[in-house]
Design a protein around this motif. Structure first.
Motif, PDB file in Angstrom:
ATOM      1  N   ALA A   1     135.487 -50.122  82.020  1.00 57.43           N
ATOM      2  CA  ALA A   1     135.836 -48.704  82.075  1.00 57.43           C
ATOM      3  C   ALA A   1     135.663 -48.081  80.705  1.00 57.43           C
ATOM      4  O   ALA A   1     136.108 -48.638  79.703  1.00 57.43           O
ATOM      5  CB  ALA A   1     137.282 -48.541  82.531  1.00 57.43           C
ATOM      6  N   VAL A   2     134.991 -46.948  80.656  1.00 55.19           N
ATOM      7  CA  VAL A   2     134.832 -46.217  79.394  1.00 55.19           C
ATOM      8  C   VAL A   2     135.354 -44.801  79.590  1.00 55.19           C
ATOM      9  O   VAL A   2     135.206 -44.218  80.665  1.00 55.19           O
ATOM     10  CB  VAL A   2     133.356 -46.160  78.941  1.00 55.19           C
TER      11      VAL A   2
ATOM     12  N   VAL B   1     137.034 -45.559  70.857  1.00 51.50           N
ATOM     13  CA  VAL B   1     137.757 -46.791  71.136  1.00 51.50           C
ATOM     14  C   VAL B   1     136.955 -47.739  72.013  1.00 51.50           C
ATOM     15  O   VAL B   1     137.415 -48.821  72.330  1.00 51.50           O
ATOM     16  CB  VAL B   1     139.111 -46.519  71.833  1.00 51.50           C
ATOM     17  N   GLY B   2     135.715 -47.350  72.378  1.00 52.47           N
ATOM     18  CA  GLY B   2     134.917 -48.228  73.230  1.00 52.47           C
ATOM     19  C   GLY B   2     135.550 -48.374  74.588  1.00 52.47           C
ATOM     20  O   GLY B   2     136.248 -47.486  75.061  1.00 52.47           O
ATOM     21  N   SER B   3     135.326 -49.524  75.205  1.00 52.54           N
ATOM     22  CA  SER B   3     135.833 -49.712  76.560  1.00 52.54           C
ATOM     23  C   SER B   3     137.346 -49.908  76.523  1.00 52.54           C
ATOM     24  O   SER B   3     137.891 -50.491  75.583  1.00 52.54           O
ATOM     25  CB  SER B   3     135.147 -50.901  77.215  1.00 52.54           C
ATOM     26  N   VAL B   4     138.040 -49.402  77.513  1.00 49.25           N
ATOM     27  CA  VAL B   4     139.506 -49.495  77.540  1.00 49.25           C
ATOM     28  C   VAL B   4     140.004 -50.482  78.597  1.00 49.25           C
ATOM     29  O   VAL B   4     141.189 -50.799  78.642  1.00 49.25           O
ATOM     30  CB  VAL B   4     140.163 -48.116  77.771  1.00 49.25           C
ATOM     31  N   ALA B   5     139.111 -50.953  79.447  1.00 52.01           N
ATOM     32  CA  ALA B   5     139.485 -51.927  80.471  1.00 52.01           C
ATOM     33  C   ALA B   5     138.209 -52.586  80.962  1.00 52.01           C
ATOM     34  O   ALA B   5     137.145 -51.970  80.967  1.00 52.01           O
ATOM     35  CB  ALA B   5     140.202 -51.245  81.638  1.00 52.01           C
TER      36      ALA B   5
ATOM     37  N   LEU C   1     134.897 -43.466  83.462  1.00 53.03           N
ATOM     38  CA  LEU C   1     133.873 -43.976  84.363  1.00 53.03           C
ATOM     39  C   LEU C   1     133.964 -45.492  84.335  1.00 53.03           C
ATOM     40  O   LEU C   1     134.183 -46.081  83.278  1.00 53.03           O
ATOM     41  CB  LEU C   1     132.496 -43.550  83.830  1.00 53.03           C
ATOM     42  N   VAL C   2     133.840 -46.121  85.491  1.00 56.63           N
ATOM     43  CA  VAL C   2     133.815 -47.579  85.518  1.00 56.63           C
ATOM     44  C   VAL C   2     132.388 -48.032  85.820  1.00 56.63           C
ATOM     45  O   VAL C   2     131.856 -47.772  86.889  1.00 56.63           O
ATOM     46  CB  VAL C   2     134.788 -48.155  86.565  1.00 56.63           C
ATOM     47  N   LYS C   3     131.766 -48.665  84.821  1.00 59.59           N
ATOM     48  CA  LYS C   3     130.437 -49.234  85.026  1.00 59.59           C
ATOM     49  C   LYS C   3     130.578 -50.550  85.771  1.00 59.59           C
ATOM     50  O   LYS C   3     131.436 -51.363  85.440  1.00 59.59           O
ATOM     51  CB  LYS C   3     129.758 -49.511  83.686  1.00 59.59           C
ATOM     52  N   VAL C   4     129.715 -50.742  86.768  1.00 58.63           N
ATOM     53  CA  VAL C   4     129.754 -51.975  87.550  1.00 58.63           C
ATOM     54  C   VAL C   4     128.373 -52.601  87.565  1.00 58.63           C
ATOM     55  O   VAL C   4     127.352 -51.901  87.615  1.00 58.63           O
ATOM     56  CB  VAL C   4     130.224 -51.672  89.000  1.00 58.63           C
ATOM     57  N   ASN C   5     128.326 -53.914  87.489  1.00 57.34           N
ATOM     58  CA  ASN C   5     127.077 -54.648  87.656  1.00 57.34           C
ATOM     59  C   ASN C   5     127.434 -56.012  88.233  1.00 57.34           C
ATOM     60  O   ASN C   5     128.602 -56.271  88.577  1.00 57.34           O
ATOM     61  CB  ASN C   5     126.350 -54.769  86.307  1.00 57.34           C
TER      62      ASN C   5
ATOM     63  N   ILE D   1     137.690 -44.015  95.408  1.00 54.29           N
ATOM     64  CA  ILE D   1     137.365 -44.046  93.974  1.00 54.29           C
ATOM     65  C   ILE D   1     135.870 -44.215  93.711  1.00 54.29           C
ATOM     66  O   ILE D   1     135.465 -44.432  92.562  1.00 54.29           O
ATOM     67  CB  ILE D   1     138.125 -45.180  93.233  1.00 54.29           C
ATOM     68  N   ALA D   2     135.044 -44.083  94.753  1.00 57.13           N
ATOM     69  CA  ALA D   2     133.610 -44.312  94.561  1.00 57.13           C
ATOM     70  C   ALA D   2     133.014 -43.372  93.510  1.00 57.13           C
ATOM     71  O   ALA D   2     132.076 -43.743  92.788  1.00 57.13           O
ATOM     72  CB  ALA D   2     132.870 -44.166  95.891  1.00 57.13           C
ATOM     73  N   ASP D   3     133.594 -42.156  93.393  1.00 56.02           N
ATOM     74  CA  ASP D   3     133.042 -41.200  92.416  1.00 56.02           C
ATOM     75  C   ASP D   3     133.316 -41.601  90.972  1.00 56.02           C
ATOM     76  O   ASP D   3     132.719 -41.048  90.046  1.00 56.02           O
ATOM     77  CB  ASP D   3     133.628 -39.803  92.679  1.00 56.02           C
ATOM     78  N   LYS D   4     134.206 -42.570  90.757  1.00 57.76           N
ATOM     79  CA  LYS D   4     134.510 -43.031  89.396  1.00 57.76           C
ATOM     80  C   LYS D   4     133.600 -44.187  88.981  1.00 57.76           C
ATOM     81  O   LYS D   4     133.683 -44.666  87.848  1.00 57.76           O
ATOM     82  CB  LYS D   4     135.969 -43.550  89.326  1.00 57.76           C
ATOM     83  N   ILE D   5     132.816 -44.695  89.935  1.00 60.55           N
ATOM     84  CA  ILE D   5     132.084 -45.942  89.718  1.00 60.55           C
ATOM     85  C   ILE D   5     130.603 -45.667  89.503  1.00 60.55           C
ATOM     86  O   ILE D   5     129.997 -44.896  90.248  1.00 60.55           O
ATOM     87  CB  ILE D   5     132.246 -46.886  90.935  1.00 60.55           C
ATOM     88  N   SER D   6     130.027 -46.309  88.497  1.00 62.47           N
ATOM     89  CA  SER D   6     128.594 -46.199  88.261  1.00 62.47           C
ATOM     90  C   SER D   6     127.974 -47.596  88.215  1.00 62.47           C
ATOM     91  O   SER D   6     128.357 -48.426  87.398  1.00 62.47           O
ATOM     92  CB  SER D   6     128.357 -45.476  86.926  1.00 62.47           C
TER      93      SER D   6
END
Lengths: 469, 469
Positions: free
Chosen positions: B298-299, B314-318, B168-172, B274-279
């Motif tokens: 990205a987590v 491993v926490g966030s990977v990107a 999942l890619v968190k966005v803010n 890719i909208a479904d991968k983004i939160s």
């Protein structure tokens, strides 16, 4: 992989308590001072606690005692804690340390990474203080000269494929040099420093080298002359055979071993089809202490001859040799792992390639983009984004201008400048017809391609392998 | 390319005389001390001679004032001359410096290189003090959110193709965070430190974060609660639209800009599939000072679920974001170049892949060798060398054992161990017949191939693309 090992060193050194001191072979004053400091530090920390998990190794100790007179170029650093650190001088010593620490007796690998030297930089000739090396090494106990021949084959393959012009690989053997010094009467203690003098013969005349040997380094003139008789010789396998018959040299065990191996090496190099690139050169000495057998160095014979071009003096572009004792220096029990390898001077080669391209006024593409997704009218950003995404998902290297409504002319101009060969143009009519206009930038020809056939058509048109430059 | 610039810095700093001092923006005590030292040094060197070719830049100055609370992790070094140096903390700041120094206003590039952090290492989770980053950045003045969307597309492409499992890619957006802090009543001076508290929400509960804000950082409880109401929300584009209607937040100019851009971003991400991968996640804050707009991280949602596998934390990977002010900090006239980019955590991803392969007991090939050149009888080393050389020259990845007379069984065993799929076996009879016996290691089938057809046959049999793992 050597990096990982170097990292672990740093971590052990700085993140953990001092738990012990590694046995060491190096013996400079510097090292003794450091050890004294570390012992003091250890005393301050009090008695060891818990299990002996980490062994302290001073990074500087790893580097000292391996490079001979070049050691003055090692780049030292102090970290916040005041521990002595150095930046790696080459990739060979870290590789040897990696083998010893991981008890590897057998590996073949390449490694491209940066090294650091406190040398006088010369930008135009590709000499920097921080630069890349590209190393290839074969470690392990094998039958004589087979890995050595493979190293030379690889060196020739690389230099040939880079099209740097004609080159020559000078080959010699440390044992032949040492045998020659012995029979000429050089005292043992002066072998290394006389080796350094010999190494200058590619830059200065024999007279100057002789003056250094006699005047500065205290050799008797007749000893220097004896060396001079040998080191001014170079040739092919016939010179090896001639020296095998040399009444003095053939009496020296070391020299005889070296000459025997060189003879075998030439046999293998002939089978590899590269014997004509190799010159047995008795003046090749290589400065580094760690070599124990065959040594080699590739030099360009001339700058690639193009009219009006200034020759680029970049010196040797690749070098290497056999270092059978280095891994043992890092092993607590001194277990040896014979190694042979080579280094490519990436920056020096870049200097030459860049200058050649400049002379030829060749345009270098900085991207591999196959197609630009463009639009003929306004309000088509969404369509461009959809198409570029389709192309990306199909593995096509595609780009679009990051503008909402770019002019078609600007998009075409961008392709000219960036060397992008194809343009996929979306227009309102094309959208209605379910086609994309595919334009060749070079010929300016345009054809309508059905959207479902676009990926295949782009792949077909860009399937020629890309030129390296 | 940023490396070359960093190198040139070192060279200027150490190899050349001090000729001037760059205007500086950073303002810590440390920097002032350094400047004083350098001015003293300059005075010792006497008046400037010749042209003003080199501008001195302290490497440490490049790094300070860009990373916020993370600055304590910068790895400082002292060189022999006593100048203050640091190892680079990431690839973003050196990239920005490179753009400013070379007056580039427009570039898209990737860069894979090492960075250094004085952090607590955790080997098993892929956290090191020296580690690789893989960065991609787009610099230049463009229409909103188009490059930002491409960065997120690339991040998703990379993570998908590595098959790390669901992510999942968190966005803010920094402007939404700042707007939220403003309307909740956080004093301006506390924005950054409160941002750091919010950033911990992926590891600790809201209660703990609130305690830190109120107890340690002196926020009023109702201010913290106001923040809490926002940062505990996450969702898709509908949350963006909901907040655009939020009576308080929509009154804040910065927040409104951020929300407007996020709405546009979601539109483009939908077109990119890719909208479904983004939160959209209001708790995502990112610690670094230099971000000015959209930020993302990205987590992995779970470790790849295989039976008996321990989850790898491993926490966030990107991660990455927009940093429009950073280049301007290095430009003498403060000229801005807007940038957006991302970093991939290579070592963390390696940890996951390695653990997955271990669990699956999958054998990892460490070479790409297509064929081993072997012999069935003794005294065929020369023939093996000739054949391996022919194959190399034809672009085939070939090996041979470095033994004069290896046993056939040992050669076949080597192939099994190293995962080499084919063996080209030379025997006396085959030499007479002008053929080579080609053996498939897996099926043990052997066929005689005419020597002139061998290269084509090997190419045909090994033309399947290699699996990445």
């Amino acid at each position: 992989m050597a990096d990982r090992a170097a990292l672990e060193d740093l971590v052990r050194l700085q993140g953990e308590r001092v738990r012990g001191l590694k046995q060491q072979k190096a013996s400079t004053e510097q090292i003794e001072e450091e050890v004294a400091k570390l012992l003091k530090l250890r005393a301050q920390l009090g008695p060891d606690e818990g299990k002996q998990k980490f062994v302290l190794k001073t990074p500087k100790e790893t580097l000292t005692g391996k490079y001979g007179e070049d050691s003055k170029l090692i780049y030292d650093l102090k970290d916040q804690g005041g521990e002595l650190l150095s930046l790696r001088y080459d990739l060979t010593v870290p590789f040897a340390r990696y083998l010893a620490m991981n008890k590897l007796t057998n590996i073949k690998r390449y490694h491209i990474a940066k090294v650091y030297r406190r040398d006088n930089p010369a930008m135009t000739r590709g000499r920097y203080r921080e630069f890349y090396q590209c190393d290839f090494d074969i470690a392990g106990q094998f039958d004589p000269m087979i890995p050595d021949a493979e190293c030379l084959k690889i060196m020739c393959e690389i230099l040939s494929s880079l099209q740097l012009g004609d080159f020559l690989v000078k080959v010699n053997d440390r044992r032949i040099l040492d045998g020659m010094f012995a029979i000429c009467g050089v005292p043992d203690s002066k072998f290394r420093t006389i080796c350094s003098s010999v190494d200058k013969l590619d830059k200065v005349s024999w007279e100057e080298v002789k003056n250094e040997m006699v005047g500065e380094k205290g050799l008797a003139p007749e000893v220097a002359d004896c060396i001079g008789d040998y080191v001014q010789q170079h040739g092919g396998v016939s010179l090896v055979e001639q020296l095998l018959q040399d009444p003095k040299l053939s009496q020296n065990k070391q020299a005889l071993e070296g000459l025997g191996d060189l003879k075998l090496l030439f046999e293998y190099l002939t089978l590899f089809g590269i014997a004509d690139k190799i010159s047995f050169d008795l003046s090749l000495a290589r400065g580094l202490d760690y070599y124990t057998g065959v040594i080699y160095e590739a030099v360009l014979l001339q700058s690639p001859a193009q009219a009006g071009e200034e020759p680029v003096g970049v010196g040797s572009v690749a070098a290497g040799g056999r270092y059978d004792g280095l891994v043992g220096m890092f092993d607590p029990k001194g277990r040896k792992v014979p190694c042979v390898g080579l280094s490519i001077g990436v920056e020096r080669i870049f200097s030459i390639v860049e200058q050649r391209l400049e002379t030829l006024e060749e345009k270098v593409r900085t991207t591999e983009t196959q197609v630009l997704v463009a639009s003929a009218q306004k309000k088509l950003l969404e369509e461009r984004l959809k198409l570029v995404s389709e192309l990306w998902d199909a593995g096509i290297k595609a780009e679009l201008l990051y503008k909402k409504n770019p002019k078609l002319l600007n998009q075409l101009q961008y392709c000219e400048e960036a060397g992008i060969p194809l343009v996929a143009i979306i227009g309102e009519q094309e959208l209605k017809d379910g086609v994309i206009k595919l334009r060749s930038v070079a010929s300016r020809e345009e054809v309508d391609i059905r959207r479902e056939d676009l990926v295949e058509e782009i792949k077909r048109r860009t399937s020629q392998p890309l030129c390296l430059c």
